[in-house]
Design a protein around this motif. Structure first.
Motif, PDB file in Angstrom:
ATOM      1  N   THR A 383      68.426  97.099  50.280  1.00 34.19           N
ATOM      2  CA  THR A 383      67.734  96.136  49.880  1.00 34.19           C
ATOM      3  C   THR A 383      67.210  94.986  51.024  1.00 34.19           C
ATOM      4  N   ALA A 384      67.265  95.560  52.392  1.00 39.43           N
ATOM      5  CA  ALA A 384      67.186  94.729  53.426  1.00 39.43           C
ATOM      6  C   ALA A 384      65.362  94.454  53.398  1.00 39.43           C
ATOM      7  N   ALA A 385      65.222  93.050  53.338  1.00 38.97           N
ATOM      8  CA  ALA A 385      63.492  92.805  53.456  1.00 38.97           C
ATOM      9  C   ALA A 385      63.499  91.474  54.165  1.00 38.97           C
ATOM     10  N   ASP A 386      62.130  91.312  54.680  1.00 33.71           N
ATOM     11  CA  ASP A 386      61.692  89.983  55.179  1.00 33.71           C
ATOM     12  C   ASP A 386      60.946  89.419  53.801  1.00 33.71           C
ATOM     13  N   THR A 387      61.912  88.758  52.975  1.00 30.94           N
ATOM     14  CA  THR A 387      60.998  88.314  51.655  1.00 30.94           C
ATOM     15  C   THR A 387      60.018  87.280  51.846  1.00 30.94           C
ATOM     16  N   SER A 388      60.270  86.424  53.077  1.00 25.64           N
ATOM     17  CA  SER A 388      59.258  85.199  53.181  1.00 25.64           C
ATOM     18  C   SER A 388      58.159  85.906  53.610  1.00 25.64           C
ATOM     19  N   ALA A 389      57.950  87.022  54.482  1.00 26.97           N
ATOM     20  CA  ALA A 389      56.679  87.490  54.750  1.00 26.97           C
ATOM     21  C   ALA A 389      55.935  88.040  53.458  1.00 26.97           C
ATOM     22  N   VAL A 390      56.871  88.791  52.941  1.00 23.77           N
ATOM     23  CA  VAL A 390      56.553  89.642  51.620  1.00 23.77           C
ATOM     24  C   VAL A 390      55.853  88.461  50.626  1.00 23.77           C
ATOM     25  N   ARG A 391      56.163  87.479  50.481  1.00 25.25           N
ATOM     26  CA  ARG A 391      55.691  86.414  49.536  1.00 25.25           C
ATOM     27  C   ARG A 391      54.440  85.795  50.336  1.00 25.25           C
ATOM     28  N   ALA A 392      54.275  85.658  51.541  1.00 24.68           N
ATOM     29  CA  ALA A 392      53.147  85.359  52.205  1.00 24.68           C
ATOM     30  C   ALA A 392      52.293  86.246  52.166  1.00 24.68           C
ATOM     31  N   ALA A 393      52.473  87.510  51.905  1.00 21.77           N
ATOM     32  CA  ALA A 393      51.471  88.492  51.919  1.00 21.77           C
ATOM     33  C   ALA A 393      51.035  88.578  50.353  1.00 21.77           C
ATOM     34  N   ALA A 394      51.787  88.362  49.382  1.00 20.16           N
ATOM     35  CA  ALA A 394      51.316  88.560  48.264  1.00 20.16           C
ATOM     36  C   ALA A 394      50.774  87.004  47.411  1.00 20.16           C
ATOM     37  N   ASP A 395      50.950  86.177  48.067  1.00 23.60           N
ATOM     38  CA  ASP A 395      50.395  84.828  47.409  1.00 23.60           C
ATOM     39  C   ASP A 395      48.974  84.633  48.095  1.00 23.60           C
ATOM     40  N   LEU A 396      48.050  84.968  47.375  1.00 28.54           N
ATOM     41  CA  LEU A 396      46.671  84.716  47.925  1.00 28.54           C
ATOM     42  C   LEU A 396      46.160  83.525  48.102  1.00 28.54           C
ATOM     43  N   GLY A 397      46.915  82.305  47.641  1.00 30.99           N
ATOM     44  CA  GLY A 397      46.611  81.228  48.095  1.00 30.99           C
ATOM     45  C   GLY A 397      47.304  80.589  49.471  1.00 30.99           C
ATOM     46  N   THR A 398      48.173  81.576  50.152  1.00 33.68           N
ATOM     47  CA  THR A 398      48.665  81.047  51.324  1.00 33.68           C
ATOM     48  C   THR A 398      47.873  81.474  52.475  1.00 33.68           C
ATOM     49  N   PRO A 399      47.370  80.477  53.480  1.00 34.16           N
ATOM     50  CA  PRO A 399      46.716  80.963  54.579  1.00 34.16           C
ATOM     51  C   PRO A 399      47.328  81.796  55.260  1.00 34.16           C
ATOM     52  N   SER A 400      46.652  82.842  56.069  1.00 35.17           N
ATOM     53  CA  SER A 400      47.157  84.019  56.745  1.00 35.17           C
ATOM     54  C   SER A 400      47.662  83.709  57.999  1.00 35.17           C
ATOM     55  N   THR A 401      48.796  84.274  58.484  1.00 38.00           N
ATOM     56  CA  THR A 401      49.222  84.286  59.890  1.00 38.00           C
ATOM     57  C   THR A 401      48.169  84.703  60.684  1.00 38.00           C
ATOM     58  N   PRO A 402      47.779  84.233  62.107  1.00 39.95           N
ATOM     59  CA  PRO A 402      46.864  84.935  62.836  1.00 39.95           C
ATOM     60  C   PRO A 402      47.306  86.167  63.322  1.00 39.95           C
ATOM     61  N   ILE A 403      46.486  87.195  63.581  1.00 40.44           N
ATOM     62  CA  ILE A 403      46.635  88.745  63.564  1.00 40.44           C
ATOM     63  C   ILE A 403      47.172  89.031  65.083  1.00 40.44           C
ATOM     64  N   ASP A 404      48.102  89.496  65.436  1.00 40.82           N
ATOM     65  CA  ASP A 404      48.558  89.658  66.467  1.00 40.82           C
ATOM     66  C   ASP A 404      48.912  91.272  67.012  1.00 40.82           C
ATOM     67  N   PRO A 405      47.803  92.013  67.612  1.00 47.87           N
ATOM     68  CA  PRO A 405      47.958  93.434  67.769  1.00 47.87           C
ATOM     69  C   PRO A 405      49.210  93.600  68.660  1.00 47.87           C
ATOM     70  N   ALA A 406      49.847  92.786  69.489  1.00 49.64           N
ATOM     71  CA  ALA A 406      50.944  93.190  70.362  1.00 49.64           C
ATOM     72  C   ALA A 406      51.983  93.292  69.545  1.00 49.64           C
ATOM     73  N   LEU A 407      52.113  92.915  68.188  1.00 52.86           N
ATOM     74  CA  LEU A 407      53.250  93.506  67.123  1.00 52.86           C
ATOM     75  C   LEU A 407      53.156  94.669  66.586  1.00 52.86           C
ATOM     76  N   LEU A 408      52.181  95.476  66.662  1.00 55.27           N
ATOM     77  CA  LEU A 408      52.116  96.782  66.129  1.00 55.27           C
ATOM     78  C   LEU A 408      52.988  97.931  66.756  1.00 55.27           C
ATOM     79  N   THR A 409      53.850  98.486  66.350  1.00 59.99           N
ATOM     80  CA  THR A 409      54.662  99.452  66.690  1.00 59.99           C
ATOM     81  C   THR A 409      54.603 100.678  66.065  1.00 59.99           C
ATOM     82  N   LEU A 410      55.044 101.859  66.829  1.00 56.44           N
ATOM     83  CA  LEU A 410      54.834 103.167  66.404  1.00 56.44           C
ATOM     84  C   LEU A 410      55.757 103.671  65.128  1.00 56.44           C
ATOM     85  N   THR A 411      57.044 102.849  65.269  1.00 56.93           N
ATOM     86  CA  THR A 411      57.740 103.201  64.123  1.00 56.93           C
ATOM     87  C   THR A 411      58.305 101.667  63.487  1.00 56.93           C
TER      88      THR A 411
END
Length: 545
Positions: A383-411
């Motif tokens: 049950t290892a998880a980034d729960t703060s990021a999950v909450r930010a993704a799920a809360d539709l009232g939270t402003p989104s973090t800017p998109i950073d394509p450099a953070l995309l990884t193959l795995t």
């Protein structure tokens, strides 16, 4: 541009280019819907395809959905420009990005030249070559079954730059057709297709096409890795196509069952009809929940998109196609005749089938997921998880973090935090005191523990996967969907306003569907919401995106 603005623009053209009968006639003649596309260009829709740190990825997907619920052919033809531009947004130079953004905003179509006639999705077998020549590059070869292959003014083209091929043997080039002589880019004839008959599904041949050195995107040999990272974004954008199809199908089915009688009763009053309609609606909302979390994960959990995008792209089109099957049975033969009232459903059903194939088929995406299965199983068990990021993704009232394509990884080194945070979500559901929703959530959690062990013990093998392995991937998709529903409910309990949230109706119905439990009252109650539905989209968003 917001989806409601685009909706008003399209409504204003319902008597012309966007009249359903006009689009049907074009489809019957297999003719490109040029006037409908021109309306989108005039509205400035293409500007949303220019990806910047400040872009709102879910909002772009909602725009695609708004077009798709009226006509999939137009949505696919126009939206292809986004797919063709993503590699530049990810790894292009500032000069490349600036030039391409200007062309896209001006309405120039862009295609993505990946596949070839003899090799299909086997990109490692690609034969189109790029060779250095006097400080430039010369491209020779064919790309086939390319959307907008003949209409596009620019193309992002995958080419073999090392004769030996291999993972580092391919590169991507942004080819500007306007800079080439006519003989250098020869368009191939349109290919007749079962669905999206008016789309420009064709191809092109490059004959000694000389492009400048700065046409290369990234570095030589980066092509395949850049394609895989690009697919993480394009697969999620494609989900808007399926959600639009679900909106369209639900409306057609609702209008049919409320407008016809059997043995003196409206079809919509029959228990089987209501429950079938209700389950289809639950499937649509579960698919939307997946799409919302995947889209917001572009902002909040970009390092996990290799998992998220594969799960979402395998799950959503497959579920919507099954939804179309259920609703097709309700509508019956009338849904498949050429003339009204059922002709819209027949076109929709065949047009949507291609959505499961775009940017990797369901099998391709499940295979991609299974290559990471052991890590996903271990992390799910812990049950290892980034729960703060999950909450930010799920809360539709939270402003989104800017998109950073450099953070995309193959795995994904962190697996899938949404799924791995499921125990915390279930504990919070218990605290809400809704017995039925709690029981459903606890059933999901129990299944997650069982799946964690099976995934952790799974050993990916080369040369193909056993057929039973794909059932593991499908179960993981359903687990993601259930986690998405629970998280959206927890963090947005008052959205959308109205009957969907009363007594946790929508999450109860969605989890009942995902667990494939016997028909319940939740389906009947959800059918009543569909029957009274008047908004363009059947949605959980309630204006949140």
């Amino acid at each position: 541009m917001k989806a409601d603005v685009l909706e008003r623009i399209l409504t204003a053209h319902e008597g012309g280019a966007w009249a359903p009968e006009t689009l049907h006639e074009l489809d019957a003649r297999e003719e490109f819907p040029a006037e409908a596309v021109a309306v989108l260009d005039g509205a400035g829709l293409a500007a949303s395809y220019v990806l910047t740190p400040d872009s709102d990825f879910p909002a772009m997907a909602e725009l695609i959905r708004a077009v798709a619920r009226r006509d999939l052919t137009v949505a696919i033809a126009h939206g292809k420009t986004f797919l063709g531009t993503v590699p530049v947004w990810i790894d292009g130079t500032p000069a490349q990005t600036r030039r391409l953004a200007g062309r896209v905003r001006a309405g120039d179509a862009v295609c993505w030249g990946l596949t070839e006639r003899a090799h299909g999705s086997d990109l490692l077998a690609g034969e189109l070559t790029a060779t250095r020549e006097d400080g430039a590059w010369r491209l020779d070869g064919e790309k086939y079954l390319i959307n907008n292959g003949s209409r596009a003014r620019l193309g992002t083209v995958l080419a073999r730059t090392d004769p030996a091929g291999g993972g580092r043997g391919f590169s991507l080039f942004l080819v500007d057709r306007d800079d080439l002589p006519p003989t250098a880019w020869q368009a191939l004839p349109k290919v007749p297709t079962h669905g999206i008959r008016g789309a420009d599904i064709s191809g092109f041949v490059l004959n000694g096409a000389r492009v400048p050195a700065d046409a290369l995107i990234g570095n030589p040999g980066d092509g395949l890795g850049l394609v895989l990272r690009s697919l993480q974004l394009t697969r999620i954008a494609c989900l808007g196509l399926s959600l639009g199809a679900a909106d369209h199908a639900l409306r057609l089915a609702r209008d049919f069952v409320t407008g016809r009688e059997l043995y003196g009763r409206r079809l919509s009053d029959l228990p089987h009809v209501r429950r079938t309609l209700g389950r289809a609606a639950a499937a649509a909302l579960a698919a939307e929940a997946v799409s919302i979390l995947a889209g917001r994960s572009v902002h909040e959990l970009p390092g996990e998109l290799s998992v998220t995008s594969a799960v979402a792209k395998a799950y959503v089109p497959t579920q919507v196609q099954e939804l179309l099957g259920r609703l097709g049975e309700l509508i019956g033969l009338r849904g498949f005749v050429v003339s009204p009232p059922g002709s819209g459903f027949a076109k929709l059903d065949r047009d949507h089938r291609i959505c499961a194939v775009f940017d990797g088929s369901t099998v391709v995406n499940r295979t991609a997921l299974l290559t990471q299965a052991p890590r996903l199983g271990r992390l799910l068990r812990r049950t290892a998880a980034d729960t703060s990021a999950v909450r930010a993704a799920a809360d539709l009232g939270t402003p989104s973090t800017p998109i950073d394509p450099a953070l995309l990884t193959l795995t994904s080194a962190t697996g899938c935090s949404l799924v791995q945070s499921l125990p915390e979500a279930v504990e919070r559901i218990r605290g809400q005191g809704n017995p039925e929703l709690t029981l459903l959530a606890e059933t999901v959690e129990r299944q997650s523990r069982e799946l964690a062990t099976e995934l952790a013990d799974f050993v990916p093998v080369s040369g193909g996967l056993p057929s039973g392995a794909f059932a593991l991937a499908e179960r993981y998709e359903r687990l993601y969907a259930a986690a998405a529903c629970l998280r959206l409910w927890l963090h947005n309990p008052a959205r959308p306003a109205g009957a969907l949230t009363r007594d946790a109706l929508w999450p109860r119905a969605c989890l009942t569907h995902l667990l494939d439990l016997p028909e319940t009252q939740a389906y009947d109650d959800l059918a009543a919401v569909v029957i009274d539905w008047t908004a363009p989209a059947f949605t959980l968003l309630d204006g949140a995106v």
